[in-house]
Design a protein around this motif. Structure first.
Motif, PDB file in Angstrom:
ATOM      1  N   ALA A 108      56.526  18.601  43.075  1.00 46.52           N
ATOM      2  CA  ALA A 108      56.586  17.350  42.317  1.00 46.52           C
ATOM      3  C   ALA A 108      55.179  16.870  42.012  1.00 46.52           C
ATOM      4  O   ALA A 108      54.225  17.203  42.717  1.00 46.52           O
ATOM      5  N   ALA A 132      55.243   7.875  36.586  1.00 45.42           N
ATOM      6  CA  ALA A 132      56.062   9.010  36.134  1.00 45.42           C
ATOM      7  C   ALA A 132      56.166   9.997  37.282  1.00 45.42           C
ATOM      8  O   ALA A 132      55.238  10.136  38.085  1.00 45.42           O
ATOM      9  N   CYS A 133      57.305  10.683  37.344  1.00 42.72           N
ATOM     10  CA  CYS A 133      57.532  11.680  38.391  1.00 42.72           C
ATOM     11  C   CYS A 133      58.185  12.905  37.765  1.00 42.72           C
ATOM     12  O   CYS A 133      59.157  12.784  37.019  1.00 42.72           O
ATOM     13  N   TYR A 134      57.629  14.070  38.051  1.00 41.20           N
ATOM     14  CA  TYR A 134      58.149  15.331  37.544  1.00 41.20           C
ATOM     15  C   TYR A 134      58.501  16.197  38.753  1.00 41.20           C
ATOM     16  O   TYR A 134      57.665  16.388  39.630  1.00 41.20           O
ATOM     17  N   ASP A 136      60.242  19.896  40.203  1.00 49.77           N
ATOM     18  CA  ASP A 136      60.722  21.251  39.957  1.00 49.77           C
ATOM     19  C   ASP A 136      61.534  21.678  41.174  1.00 49.77           C
ATOM     20  O   ASP A 136      60.971  22.100  42.193  1.00 49.77           O
TER      21      ASP A 136
END
Length: 157
Positions: A108, A132-134, A136
């Protein structure tokens, strides 16, 4: 503090177009709405200087892919190394809301802006809003406990 399990994080920062990165063993999700995190950065670190100036950073939640860079990172400082990411073999991509880059291959990446800080005994604790947070989910995060790194294989139930 070593008896409390923790994640393993790369804290990325940037100032005047120059990115920097450091490992951190302490980070904590504090709240969901609004999303808040707490990280501690040693005041002697170059990253601390950058966060104080820019009031932003990225928390990159490590996977096994970043473990090889831990040892070499201890002898490097962004004050003297032109490109610490390249020196550590870390690939980056631009963030959307902050100048600091995201580290590719992490579980992340959380773009953060400092809300409050608490300097204490050589460390500053930063409470930050997550902009924002991404995540995987195909890449498992790693954790630290009693000075050792562990794979997080998944939930128990």
């Amino acid at each position: 503090y070593r008896t409390i399990p923790s994640g393993l994080f790369l804290i990325s920062t940037a100032r005047d177009g120059k990115p920097n990165v450091q490992f951190a063993f302490r980070g904590l999700g504090i709240w969901d709405t609004p999303p808040l995190v707490l990280v501690g950065i040693q005041q002697s670190n170059y990253s601390h200087e950058i966060i104080e100036a820019t009031r932003e950073f990225v928390v990159n939640v490590c996977t096994e892919k970043q473990l090889a860079a831990i040892g070499p990172s201890r002898g490097l400082s962004g004050r003297t190394v032109a490109d610490k990411f390249a020196a550590l073999g870390l690939e980056t991509r631009p963030a959307k809301y902050v100048a600091a880059p995201l580290v590719v291959g992490c579980h992340a990446n959380l773009e953060c802006r400092v809300r409050a800080s608490l300097p204490t005994d050589g460390v500053t604790l930063y409470l930050a809003d997550v902009l924002a947070c991404y995540v995987d989910d195909t890449l498992a995060p790693v954790a630290r406990f009693m000075g050792k790194t562990y794979r997080l294989a998944g939930p128990l139930d």
